[in-house]
Design a protein around this motif. Structure first.
Motif, short mmCIF file in Angstrom:
data_model
loop_
_atom_site.label_atom_id
_atom_site.label_comp_id
_atom_site.label_asym_id
_atom_site.label_seq_id
_atom_site.Cartn_x
_atom_site.Cartn_y
_atom_site.Cartn_z
N ALA A 28 0.81 -1.23 0.00
CA ALA A 28 0.00 0.00 0.00
C ALA A 28 0.84 1.27 0.00
O ALA A 28 0.70 2.14 -0.87
CB ALA A 28 -0.93 -0.03 1.21
N VAL A 29 1.75 1.41 0.98
CA VAL A 29 2.44 2.69 1.15
C VAL A 29 3.46 2.95 0.03
O VAL A 29 3.81 4.09 -0.24
CB VAL A 29 3.09 2.77 2.55
N ALA A 30 3.91 1.89 -0.61
CA ALA A 30 4.93 2.04 -1.66
C ALA A 30 4.43 2.92 -2.80
O ALA A 30 5.23 3.60 -3.46
CB ALA A 30 5.34 0.66 -2.18
N THR A 54 4.28 -11.22 -8.32
CA THR A 54 3.16 -10.72 -9.12
C THR A 54 2.83 -9.29 -8.72
O THR A 54 2.55 -8.44 -9.56
CB THR A 54 1.92 -11.62 -8.91
N ARG A 55 2.85 -9.04 -7.41
CA ARG A 55 2.55 -7.69 -6.92
C ARG A 55 3.63 -6.70 -7.40
O ARG A 55 3.34 -5.59 -7.82
CB ARG A 55 2.49 -7.70 -5.39
N ALA A 56 4.88 -7.16 -7.34
CA ALA A 56 5.98 -6.28 -7.79
C ALA A 56 5.85 -5.98 -9.28
O ALA A 56 6.10 -4.85 -9.71
CB ALA A 56 7.33 -6.94 -7.49
N THR A 87 8.53 -2.20 3.55
CA THR A 87 8.10 -3.52 4.01
C THR A 87 7.59 -3.41 5.45
O THR A 87 7.74 -2.36 6.10
CB THR A 87 9.30 -4.48 3.96
N PRO A 88 7.01 -4.48 6.00
CA PRO A 88 6.61 -4.45 7.41
C PRO A 88 7.82 -4.22 8.33
O PRO A 88 8.96 -4.56 7.96
CB PRO A 88 6.00 -5.84 7.64
N PRO A 89 7.58 -3.65 9.52
CA PRO A 89 8.68 -3.24 10.40
C PRO A 89 9.70 -4.34 10.71
O PRO A 89 10.89 -4.06 10.81
CB PRO A 89 7.96 -2.80 11.68
N VAL A 135 13.81 8.61 8.20
CA VAL A 135 12.60 7.88 8.58
C VAL A 135 11.39 8.69 8.13
O VAL A 135 11.37 9.91 8.27
CB VAL A 135 12.56 7.61 10.10
N VAL A 136 10.38 7.99 7.60
CA VAL A 136 9.18 8.68 7.11
C VAL A 136 8.22 8.95 8.26
O VAL A 136 7.53 8.04 8.74
CB VAL A 136 8.47 7.85 6.01
N PHE A 137 8.22 10.19 8.73
CA PHE A 137 7.19 10.70 9.64
C PHE A 137 6.60 11.92 8.93
O PHE A 137 6.94 13.07 9.24
CB PHE A 137 7.79 11.11 10.99
N ASP A 304 2.56 15.56 3.60
CA ASP A 304 2.46 14.40 2.70
C ASP A 304 3.82 13.72 2.55
O ASP A 304 4.84 14.27 2.99
CB ASP A 304 1.99 14.87 1.31
N HIS A 305 3.80 12.57 1.88
CA HIS A 305 5.07 11.91 1.58
C HIS A 305 5.91 12.74 0.60
O HIS A 305 7.14 12.78 0.72
CB HIS A 305 4.83 10.53 0.95
N ALA A 306 5.24 13.36 -0.39
CA ALA A 306 5.99 14.02 -1.47
C ALA A 306 6.90 15.14 -0.96
O ALA A 306 8.08 15.18 -1.33
CB ALA A 306 5.04 14.52 -2.56
N1 LIG Z 1 3.71 6.77 6.59
C1 LIG Z 1 2.48 6.31 6.43
O1 LIG Z 1 1.51 7.05 6.37
C2 LIG Z 1 2.26 4.82 6.32
C3 LIG Z 1 1.03 4.33 5.86
C4 LIG Z 1 0.88 2.94 5.75
C5 LIG Z 1 1.92 2.08 6.10
N2 LIG Z 1 3.10 2.60 6.56
C6 LIG Z 1 4.21 1.72 6.93
O2 LIG Z 1 4.76 1.16 5.74
C7 LIG Z 1 5.20 -0.18 5.97
C8 LIG Z 1 4.44 -1.11 5.01
O3 LIG Z 1 3.06 -0.99 5.25
P1 LIG Z 1 1.97 -1.30 4.09
O4 LIG Z 1 0.67 -0.86 4.65
O5 LIG Z 1 2.42 -0.79 2.79
O6 LIG Z 1 2.02 -2.89 4.12
P2 LIG Z 1 1.54 -3.89 2.97
O7 LIG Z 1 1.30 -5.20 3.65
O8 LIG Z 1 0.46 -3.27 2.13
O9 LIG Z 1 2.84 -4.01 2.02
C9 LIG Z 1 4.05 -4.58 2.46
C10 LIG Z 1 4.70 -5.27 1.26
O10 LIG Z 1 5.98 -5.74 1.63
C11 LIG Z 1 6.16 -7.05 1.09
N3 LIG Z 1 7.15 -7.72 1.92
C12 LIG Z 1 7.01 -8.21 3.17
N4 LIG Z 1 8.17 -8.70 3.62
C13 LIG Z 1 9.07 -8.53 2.62
C14 LIG Z 1 10.42 -8.86 2.47
N5 LIG Z 1 11.10 -9.44 3.46
N6 LIG Z 1 11.03 -8.53 1.30
C15 LIG Z 1 10.35 -7.94 0.29
N7 LIG Z 1 9.04 -7.62 0.39
C16 LIG Z 1 8.41 -7.92 1.52
C17 LIG Z 1 4.78 -7.66 1.15
O11 LIG Z 1 4.67 -8.74 0.22
C18 LIG Z 1 3.89 -6.47 0.76
O12 LIG Z 1 3.71 -6.37 -0.65
C19 LIG Z 1 4.95 -0.45 7.44
O13 LIG Z 1 6.11 -0.15 8.19
C20 LIG Z 1 3.82 0.53 7.79
O14 LIG Z 1 3.79 0.89 9.16
C21 LIG Z 1 3.29 3.95 6.66
#
Ligand SMILES: NC(=O)c1ccc[n+]([C@@H]2O[C@H](COP(=O)([O-])OP(=O)(O)OC[C@H]3O[C@@H](n4cnc5c(N)ncnc54)[C@H](O)[C@@H]3O)[C@@H](O)[C@H]2O)c1
Length: 376
Positions: A28-30, A54-56, A87-89, A135-137, A304-306
């Motif tokens: 999602a966040v990517a 596939t997602r990539a 990716t997840p934390p 870090v993204v805050f 925003d992120h941008a």
């Molecule tokens: N700044 C913001 O507003 C904001 C918003 C949402 C999420 N986030 C953060 O962004 C991060 C991701 O959250 P998200 O909601 O996008 O999660 P998500 O589950 O939508 O996406 C995570 C992606 O990472 C991939 N992934 C997982 N482990 C991996 C690995 N070891 N190598 C490669 N790919 C891997 C998953 O397949 C998935 O496609 C988290 O840290 C979350 O807290 C930040």
């Protein structure tokens, strides 16, 4: 072709080259990262990778970049200038260290890591590699937050006294059904670390160093291992006292900060991002005439992120320090860590010194959650 050295004293030419960016984790966040890269005139997305190929591939079809099966293959083939870790934390530390070892700068999503020790390791690796860790805050960005921070730092509003910091969000069972969410091992914490950290970070960006935290973790309704709500009292070194409430069970959602100072009340009420209309500065009786000088600037940029990535990329291109919006990743992270550490001690106060020497909480935040759900 050898480049001509800039004359001594000349400003670095930020237009001299393009930052080659790679995104790890195309969930999602990517998408926000890819759009921010596309908006920057001197950044380009060259590669992506995800556990789910596939997602990539779908992501690359939308945003561009070569798809690689692993981070290692990506780093070896592309040698990116910047790796954006989405990716997840639980995956952040290893991926960040690998990116530094390959000579890249790293922009990592919040929370930067699932523990203080891991963030320390990431920061040490950045220093050893001579690379930057941003870090993204993104809640720190936007012209209104910058304006209020300036007013507070200059003392224009008097001393901050009392604050309320609310992250009242709603996340249903479907949200927690994603395997990495709601578990200490993969997410590192619950709604405090995952959601509340945004507003807590903005609060700390505005109020500065923290002095103590008393916190509790609650399980009110969701079937999670971690908390679905927390409550905390945070004191700041400057003398302000804040009530911090975070929840994933609140149907009318809001992200809000209120700071009462000696001369005014500052509020921001929004959900995921703020513009000038979301901020209000209300003068205390007797200070109405000063309020004109507190008006927000005419030019508005929303948080925003941008704007965050733009300022980070500009700093990297200019070989300058990271902007304040991307620096000091530890302050809000420590407040969050202290909420968990306090909850583990039954709500007892935790200070920065306690946290620095904590026997267990530097390694992870798993803590007792008080279950308020009625017995089945
Ligand atoms: N700044 C913001 O507003 C904001 C918003 C949402 C999420 N986030 C953060 O962004 C991060 C991701 O959250 P998200 O909601 O996008 O999660 P998500 O589950 O939508 O996406 C995570 C992606 O990472 C991939 N992934 C997982 N482990 C991996 C690995 N070891 N190598 C490669 N790919 C891997 C998953 O397949 C998935 O496609 C988290 O840290 C979350 O807290 C930040």
């Amino acid at each position: 072709m050898p480049s001509t050295p800039a004359p001594a004293g000349a400003a670095p030419d930020v237009h001299a080259r393009t930052l080659r960016c790679a995104i790890i984790g195309t969930g999602a966040v990517a998408h926000l990262h890819a759009r921010a890269v596309a908006q920057h005139p001197r950044a380009a997305l060259v590669a992506v990778t995800d556990l789910d190929r596939t997602r990539a591939e779908a992501f690359a079809a939308e945003h561009g970049g070569h798809v690689h099966d692993t981070l290692e293959a990506l780093l070896a083939a592309e040698r990116p200038d910047v790796v954006l870790v989405c990716t997840p934390p639980g995956a952040h530390r290893a991926q960040t260290l690998a990116a530094f070892a390959a000579g890249a700068h790293v922009v990592v999503e919040k929370p930067p890591a699932p523990s203080l020790d891991e963030l320390d390791e990431m920061r040490a690796a950045a220093a050893a590699a001579g690379r930057r860790l941003a870090v993204v805050f993104q809640q720190r960005t936007g012209t209104a937050a910058a304006h209020v921070k300036r007013l507070l730092a200059a003392g224009a509003l008097g001393r901050p006294l009392l604050a309320v910091c609310e992250t009242l969000w709603f996340r249903g069972d479907d949200y927690f059904a994603v395997p990495w969410r709601g578990r200490w091992e993969t997410e590192g914490g619950g709604t405090t670390l995952g959601h509340g950290i945004h507003q807590i970070d903005l609060l700390a960006y505005l109020l500065g160093d923290w002095a103590s935290v008393e916190g509790r973790l609650w399980r009110l309704d969701r079937e999670t291992q971690t908390e679905d709500a927390s409550t905390a009292t945070v004191t700041f070194a400057g003398g302000a006292v804040a009530q911090v409430v975070t929840s994933a069970v609140s149907p009318r959602q809001v992200s809000a900060i209120r700071i009462d100072t000696q001369k005014a009340t500052v509020t921001v009420d929004h959900l995921y991002g703020h513009g000038h209309d979301d901020w209000k500065i209300t003068p205390a009786p007797g200070f109405e005439s000063e309020a004109e000088g507190w008006a927000l600037p005419a030019d508005e940029e929303r948080s925003d992120h941008a704007p965050l990535l733009r300022d980070v990329f500009d700093a990297l291109l200019a070989d300058a320090p990271l902007p304040p919006t991307a620096a000091d990743p530890a302050r809000s992270f420590e407040i969050v860590a202290a909420i968990y550490a306090s909850a583990a001690a039954g709500g007892a106060p935790v200070t920065p010194a306690d946290l620095a020497a904590h026997p267990t909480h530097r390694g992870g935040f798993a803590s007792p959650v008080t279950d308020m759900r009625p017995a089945p």
